[in-house]
Write an enzyme that holds these catalytic residues in place. Structure first.
Site, PDB file in Angstrom:
ATOM      1  N   ASP A  57       0.842  -1.216   0.000  1.00 59.86           N
ATOM      2  CA  ASP A  57       0.000   0.000   0.000  1.00 59.86           C
ATOM      3  C   ASP A  57       0.868   1.253   0.000  1.00 59.86           C
ATOM      4  O   ASP A  57       0.524   2.255  -0.604  1.00 59.86           O
ATOM      5  CB  ASP A  57      -1.027   0.006   1.149  1.00 59.86           C
ATOM      6  CG  ASP A  57      -0.461  -0.234   2.532  1.00 59.86           C
ATOM      7  OD1 ASP A  57       0.740  -0.584   2.658  1.00 59.86           O
ATOM      8  OD2 ASP A  57      -1.214  -0.070   3.511  1.00 59.86           O
ATOM      9  N   LEU A 148      -4.421  -8.075  12.101  1.00 60.64           N
ATOM     10  CA  LEU A 148      -5.784  -8.031  11.558  1.00 60.64           C
ATOM     11  C   LEU A 148      -6.401  -6.646  11.718  1.00 60.64           C
ATOM     12  O   LEU A 148      -7.608  -6.471  11.649  1.00 60.64           O
ATOM     13  CB  LEU A 148      -6.647  -9.112  12.226  1.00 60.64           C
ATOM     14  CG  LEU A 148      -6.106 -10.533  12.029  1.00 60.64           C
ATOM     15  CD1 LEU A 148      -6.943 -11.546  12.813  1.00 60.64           C
ATOM     16  CD2 LEU A 148      -6.067 -10.916  10.543  1.00 60.64           C
ATOM     17  N   SER A 151      -5.970  -1.706  15.082  1.00 57.82           N
ATOM     18  CA  SER A 151      -5.680  -0.267  15.242  1.00 57.82           C
ATOM     19  C   SER A 151      -6.565   0.571  14.331  1.00 57.82           C
ATOM     20  O   SER A 151      -7.173   1.554  14.768  1.00 57.82           O
ATOM     21  CB  SER A 151      -4.197   0.024  14.991  1.00 57.82           C
ATOM     22  OG  SER A 151      -3.809  -0.339  13.688  1.00 57.82           O
ATOM     23  N   ASP A 200      -5.522  -0.405   5.632  1.00 57.26           N
ATOM     24  CA  ASP A 200      -6.406  -0.801   6.726  1.00 57.26           C
ATOM     25  C   ASP A 200      -7.563   0.179   6.911  1.00 57.26           C
ATOM     26  O   ASP A 200      -8.723  -0.209   7.075  1.00 57.26           O
ATOM     27  CB  ASP A 200      -5.611  -0.905   8.037  1.00 57.26           C
ATOM     28  CG  ASP A 200      -4.504  -1.945   7.961  1.00 57.26           C
ATOM     29  OD1 ASP A 200      -4.441  -2.669   6.950  1.00 57.26           O
ATOM     30  OD2 ASP A 200      -3.700  -2.019   8.915  1.00 57.26           O
TER      31      ASP A 200
HETATM   32  P1  ADP Z   1      -3.069  -4.593  14.490  1.00 57.50           P
HETATM   33  O1  ADP Z   1      -3.634  -3.312  13.955  1.00 57.50           O
HETATM   34  O2  ADP Z   1      -2.701  -5.533  13.419  1.00 57.50           O
HETATM   35  O3  ADP Z   1      -3.958  -5.241  15.499  1.00 57.50           O
HETATM   36  P2  ADP Z   1      -1.157  -2.766  15.570  1.00 57.50           P
HETATM   37  O4  ADP Z   1       0.157  -2.939  16.234  1.00 57.50           O
HETATM   38  O5  ADP Z   1      -1.240  -1.898  14.370  1.00 57.50           O
HETATM   39  O6  ADP Z   1      -1.732  -4.228  15.248  1.00 57.50           O
HETATM   40  O7  ADP Z   1      -2.210  -2.183  16.598  1.00 57.50           O
HETATM   41  C1  ADP Z   1      -2.391  -2.780  17.862  1.00 57.50           C
HETATM   42  C2  ADP Z   1      -2.460  -1.698  18.909  1.00 57.50           C
HETATM   43  O8  ADP Z   1      -3.659  -0.919  18.734  1.00 57.50           O
HETATM   44  C3  ADP Z   1      -2.559  -2.242  20.304  1.00 57.50           C
HETATM   45  O9  ADP Z   1      -1.275  -2.517  20.829  1.00 57.50           O
HETATM   46  C4  ADP Z   1      -3.239  -1.089  21.033  1.00 57.50           C
HETATM   47  O10 ADP Z   1      -2.298  -0.054  21.317  1.00 57.50           O
HETATM   48  C5  ADP Z   1      -4.190  -0.556  19.979  1.00 57.50           C
HETATM   49  N1  ADP Z   1      -5.530  -1.142  20.092  1.00 57.50           N
HETATM   50  C6  ADP Z   1      -6.217  -1.734  19.089  1.00 57.50           C
HETATM   51  N2  ADP Z   1      -7.436  -2.136  19.531  1.00 57.50           N
HETATM   52  C7  ADP Z   1      -7.520  -1.795  20.818  1.00 57.50           C
HETATM   53  C8  ADP Z   1      -8.522  -1.954  21.830  1.00 57.50           C
HETATM   54  N3  ADP Z   1      -9.680  -2.531  21.576  1.00 57.50           N
HETATM   55  N4  ADP Z   1      -8.243  -1.480  23.063  1.00 57.50           N
HETATM   56  C9  ADP Z   1      -7.082  -0.882  23.335  1.00 57.50           C
HETATM   57  N5  ADP Z   1      -6.100  -0.721  22.421  1.00 57.50           N
HETATM   58  C10 ADP Z   1      -6.299  -1.153  21.194  1.00 57.50           C
HETATM   59 MG    MG Z   2      -2.601  -1.891  12.848  1.00 53.55          MG
END
Ligand code: ADP
Ligand code: MG
Length: 414
Positions: A57, A148, A151, A200
């Protein structure tokens, strides 16, 4: 779903459940127990899988993401005193801060994704400069940090909530959603300081049920392509390795730096403008550039976009069952040329294929996280069991599974 009704051997398998009305109720309950009173509404946005087109992307490539049935749910209520109060079932301590204090690198940790959206919407003129703040309670059915896109689900659910609460009638039409995509990318890049591309956020805000998107990251075109998995007797099986991302931030940024350097050397805005791997290699050689690592990264970026284009053509022709070899080639390229796979990912990809998957590959940023496999419905029990057996044999973390039926984009629930 017959494959979920397995015999005793399948009882051990953990399936991440799809979101349901219960998920919204959980966000509301967390809101009620964390803040006084009720929210103004509940909004949700999906996690995503990506059929093919990984790590392209940010080089203007083509990718084919789809929304997962697992979503992130936000109960939201406006404030008037300029404060943000944020709580998540995953990190249940309430975080509080002032809207005007949000800046690059602040706040840190998970609140950055939500505070960043507020900051970006104000910067883009989509929220008033004197915005009064919000209370937000989060419940997520998308596993965190599993590749997945939890974020972007978090960001995009807040963006649609704020657009509905404070925007004009057009804030959630196609153009309005594209403006929110841009703001959510800025939140992630500039406030959370994660150097990710825009796949995303685009799929979270533009997804269509039963479809994947053909996302052209050069022209910006977003075209839904039918993905009739059920009708073809196929399942897109997502395998969460439950291996934590390792070094993902630094490594992700490092890949971006290399391919952006290659584009500068080749005097193109992005590698998408180069027609073939051969052309890129020839032109780099003419410039005296023979760094093998750079050449491998370039080869992935260009060949992966070619594979994603070929996969899109197969989908247009309804030839879903022929996607397997493209998925396999994508994984090989991510492992060998882009070097973003991991022992856990390679292990589940190999096991899935040996057990009869039509194709399999890692998905998302890599270095842990998830893989996906295209599997004939009848073969799902054999594939899941083989994946579990292969991880147990190597004493790796036990994977969990998601059934990636393509769902809808970010929207209001109540
Ligand atoms: P992915 O987007 O693939 O899951 P990332 O590293 O981009 O992985 O994002 C994960 C981060 O986003 C977590 O470590 C946290 O900081 C934040 N996050 C995502 N969803 C939540 C949630 N429901 N509650 C709290 N933090 C969240
Ligand atoms: Mg992410």
């Amino acid at each position: 779903m017959t494959f979920l009704e397995g015999g005793p051997a399948l009882a051990e398998i953990h399936w991440h459940p799809p979101s349901s009305p219960e998920s919204a109720a959980r966000a509301e309950a967390l809101f009620a127990s964390s803040f006084d009173g009720a929210p103004a509404g509940v909004w949700s946005a999906p996690g995503r899988a990506n059929l093919i087109g990984e790590h392209v992307d940010y080089v203007g490539g083509i990718c084919l993401p789809l929304a997962l049935p697992q979503r992130t749910w936000l109960a939201v209520r406006p404030r008037t005193d300029g404060l943000l109060r944020l709580v998540s079932g995953q990190c249940p301590e309430v975080w509080q801060g002032a809207v005007r204090a949000v800046r690059p690198g602040h706040p840190r940790g998970w609140p950055a994704y939500l505070a960043g959206v507020v900051w970006a919407l104000i910067s883009e003129g989509l929220l008033p400069a004197g915005f009064g703040g919000v209370d937000v309670a989060v419940h997520s059915d998308v596993p965190l940090g599993a590749g997945l896109s939890s974020s972007a689900a978090l960001e995009c659910a807040l963006a649609v909530a704020l657009a509905e609460l404070f925007g004009s009638g057009s804030s959630l039409d196609t153009a309005g959603r594209s403006a929110l995509v841009k703001a959510c990318i800025r939140a992630e890049n500039e406030i959370a300081l994660a150097a990710t591309g825009g796949m995303d956020q685009t799929v979270a805000l533009h997804a269509r049920t039963g479809h994947c998107l053909r996302l052209d990251c050069d022209s910006g075109a977003v075209d839904p392509l039918p993905l009739p998995l059920d009708a073809n007797g196929l399942v897109l099986l997502v395998i969460n390795t439950n291996a934590p991302h390792r070094l993902v931030d630094g490594q992700y940024r490092a890949r971006r730096v290399v391919v952006e350097r290659a584009a500068r050397l080749l005097r193109v805005p992005t590698l998408r403008r180069i027609s073939s791997v051969q052309d890129a290699v020839g032109r780099l050689a003419a410039l005296g550039e023979d760094d093998p690592e750079l050449l491998r990264r370039v080869r992935h970026a260009i060949s992966e976009t070619a594979r994603a284009g070929a996969a899109a053509r197969l989908l247009v022709e309804g030839r879903l069952a022929e996607l397997g070899p493209l998925l396999d080639a994508s994984h090989t390229s991510l492992r060998e040329d882009y070097e973003v796979s991991s022992l856990e990912l390679d292990n589940v990809v190999d096991a899935a294929k040996e057990a009869g998957a039509l194709g399999a590959r890692m998905v998302g940023g890599g270095f842990g996280g998830s893989a996906l496999a295209l599997v004939e419905t009848a073969a799902v029990p054999a594939v899941t069991e083989a994946v579990l057996a292969a991880t147990e044999a190597k004493a790796l973390p036990t994977p969990t599974f998601l059934h990636a039926l393509p769902g809808p984009s970010a929207a209001r629930w109540s």
